[in-house]
Scaffold this active site. Sequence first.
Site, PDB file in Angstrom:
ATOM      1  CE  LYS A 184      -1.893   2.575   3.223  1.00 50.86           C
ATOM      2  NZ  LYS A 184      -1.856   3.939   2.642  1.00 50.86           N
ATOM      3  N   GLY A 236       7.189   4.476   8.318  1.00 50.89           N
ATOM      4  CA  GLY A 236       6.317   5.607   8.605  1.00 50.89           C
ATOM      5  C   GLY A 236       6.569   6.138   9.999  1.00 50.89           C
ATOM      6  CB  SER A 237       4.520   8.255  12.184  1.00 49.49           C
ATOM      7  OG  SER A 237       3.394   7.473  12.524  1.00 49.49           O
ATOM      8  N   GLY A 241       3.820   2.887  13.888  1.00 44.25           N
ATOM      9  CA  GLY A 241       4.639   1.694  14.091  1.00 44.25           C
ATOM     10  C   GLY A 241       4.343   1.020  15.417  1.00 44.25           C
ATOM     11  CD  GLU A 258      13.925   0.621   8.294  1.00 44.99           C
ATOM     12  OE1 GLU A 258      14.373   1.457   9.108  1.00 44.99           O
ATOM     13  OE2 GLU A 258      14.619  -0.278   7.806  1.00 44.99           O
ATOM     14  CB  CYS A 292      12.726   8.604   8.794  1.00 45.87           C
ATOM     15  SG  CYS A 292      13.426   7.542   7.544  1.00 45.87           S
TER      16      CYS A 292
END
Lengths: 481, 299
Positions: A184, A236-237, A241, A258, A292
């Site tokens: 996605k 992502g954030s 996560g 990650e 990130c």
Amino acid sequence: MSRFEYAPAPESRAVVDIDSSYGLFIDGEFTEAASGQAMKTVNPATEEVLAEVAEADEADIERAIRAARKAQEKVWGPMPGSERAKYLFRIARLLAERAREFAVLETLDNGKPIREARDVDVPTAAAHFFYYAGWADKLEHAGFGPDPQPRGVAAQVIPWNFPLLMLAWKIAPALAAGNTVVLKPAETTPLTALLFADLVRQADLPAGVVNIVTGAGPTGQTLVTHPGVDKVAFTGSTAVGRQIARQLAGSRVPATLELGGKAANIVFEDAAVDQAIEGIVNGIFFNQGQVCCAGSRLLVQESIADELVDRLKDRLGTLRVGDPLDKNTDVGAINSARQLDRIRELTQAGEDEGATRWTSDCPLPEKGWFFAPTVFTDVSAAHRIAREEIFGPVLSVLTFRTPAEAVAKANNTPYGLSAGIWTEKGSRILAMADKLRAGVVWANTFNRFDPTSPFGGYKESGYGREGGRHGLAPYLKGGIG
Amino acid sequence: MTPTSTTTAARVDVRKTYKLFIGGKFPRSESGRTYEVTDAKGRFAANAAQASRKDARDAVRAARAAQPGWAGATAYNRGQVLYRVAELLEGRRAQFVADVAAGEGLSARRAEDAVSAAIDRWVWYAGWTDKVAQVAGNANPVAGPYFNLSVPEPTGVVAAIAPQKSSLLGLVSVLAPILVTGNTVVLVASEDRPLPAITLSEVLATSDVPGGVVNVLTGGTAELASPLARHLDVNALELAGVVGAADVTWGELEADAAENLKRVRRPAGESEPNWKDEQSLESILAFTETKTVWHPKGM
């Protein structure tokens, strides 16, 4: 400093055909979402709607996972690694051949400067497929046992900051190891993933090996918690996560996460200052700081702090913020209005908490979501701008006196994704690198990425590695992650 | 009053009340609680300290304080220190055999086998300290003029729930691999069979393992595992011993661990494995982080 005037040098967008609407790519075909729901994706530099994209729900996810399962068990899993390798090499080659198309589309959908999409995102994505292609028939040499086996179906959710590159980081190792995937892309940047689906068909990859389902947060949640999934990979954030880690608790599904970061970029007084300044700029203004592993906390030794910050501001004054399609643009658009609001909120908090703000007086386009390069000095470790991930072109400057203080300040964060060290003293680099609790340490450089080099965090920056030999482990039974 | 007869009755033995092992010292539980440990046949074996949440927090603090030193020791030194533990285990062999035989209800011969296997396993892991980085690390040939090296590093402070049934071999199988790379440990001993863990802590106290590197809590697994799973200064959880423990599941502990994204090693199955086969490099790597360092090359 005088500024050169540049004539506009826009890259042509004629190279890309964007459809008015896109379906879901499941089992080798574009199909409508069961619900008929769709969302719009917008060019952040102009706020124009680029396309409508289907929003997948449970029924669509179910179908995608079933297709991936069938393909894994009947076709991709049993296929000799040497044959899988050739498909991946094909994908790498096609990405290189269609590089310009992908780069322009990435810039349109994401807002990043065409220079970066062209020189970093797309070639690195192609290189990633090329690297992992070669592993597909050499897995028994990777150090994970004599007969390593794929996990099965991987559910992968990627962010909006490097849409195609993150897709490559997820799909290439999964496929090399014999897994099939349901991926996605981010809600705001689905277009290069959908173009990749087209490329997958062009490569004649067997149906169901790669499935692309578009949607927002709920689609991602449905995907990663689906009982038919054998492996979850998320970038992502940290908040999301953490939620995924909680939802997978008690199951047998392993996750690679990650997540966020708040990297310290540490400059010692003996550093090569011109190079350090370029590294600082690259560290926090690359991709508008929406990285990130961005070097968002500059730790500079007190003795050179004033001089370094002055020179840094001079350099930042030369950055050109504007049309991402212009080949001269250094800093493009912020990906979404929501992200721009977040950057504004945190920079306001920086001012409110007493830090000193400097913002480049560069002109900003009237339309679109832009934010001028900003530096905060007089920042204390307790300020929100020193603790929270801003994910924007905003640098917080802190100072230190001794190497021990630099280490303590650098590690004083729940994150641990990356760090930078600038000094001409080799022994200090190695000692610092040992002490920094971060998954990637760049010494006298910053923000370098390579398919052969493992990437991933310590602590709340997540777990598992992507890239390199280590990046195979999460996709093999018995591998860590 | 008639004097009591003191004819040749058997000597009254000295019954033991054991304490916790935290920061290299043997404190009582701050709660003052103890509980009775019985052998496999239900006979009294010893009193053990029943640790509290506060003891768990103290143990984490001791483990955190010891971590940089243990990780900072050379791999050769850690190997020697761990090997010396095996020497001491050998010296205490009879006591371990007695503990294991009584606690697990094994014949003397099977208890001997379990102790031998445990000591041999300790030796196997001790030998890994200076090889892990060579086997799990990498020089990465990046496409540019850069030096690029990946190495495994310890995750930090690990909370380990020791197996409930296999009180020594299982314990060594989860503890030793965590220590190899420089992690420090808060170990929750088997609730009903804690004596080998206690004897091991007496071994460690007289070994060269620095205080705080291994901390041993005895008491209720459910009571201790939960605060450790939630503790924000714990980096990882080894949940092998949660299967078979009362009133707690590994899934709920893993969910608690998500708060600060602890690394979690799930139990291999829903019942305790045969520890004879549980010796692997993967057990070491589960509690490591890969760090990758870049540096430009140039004249």
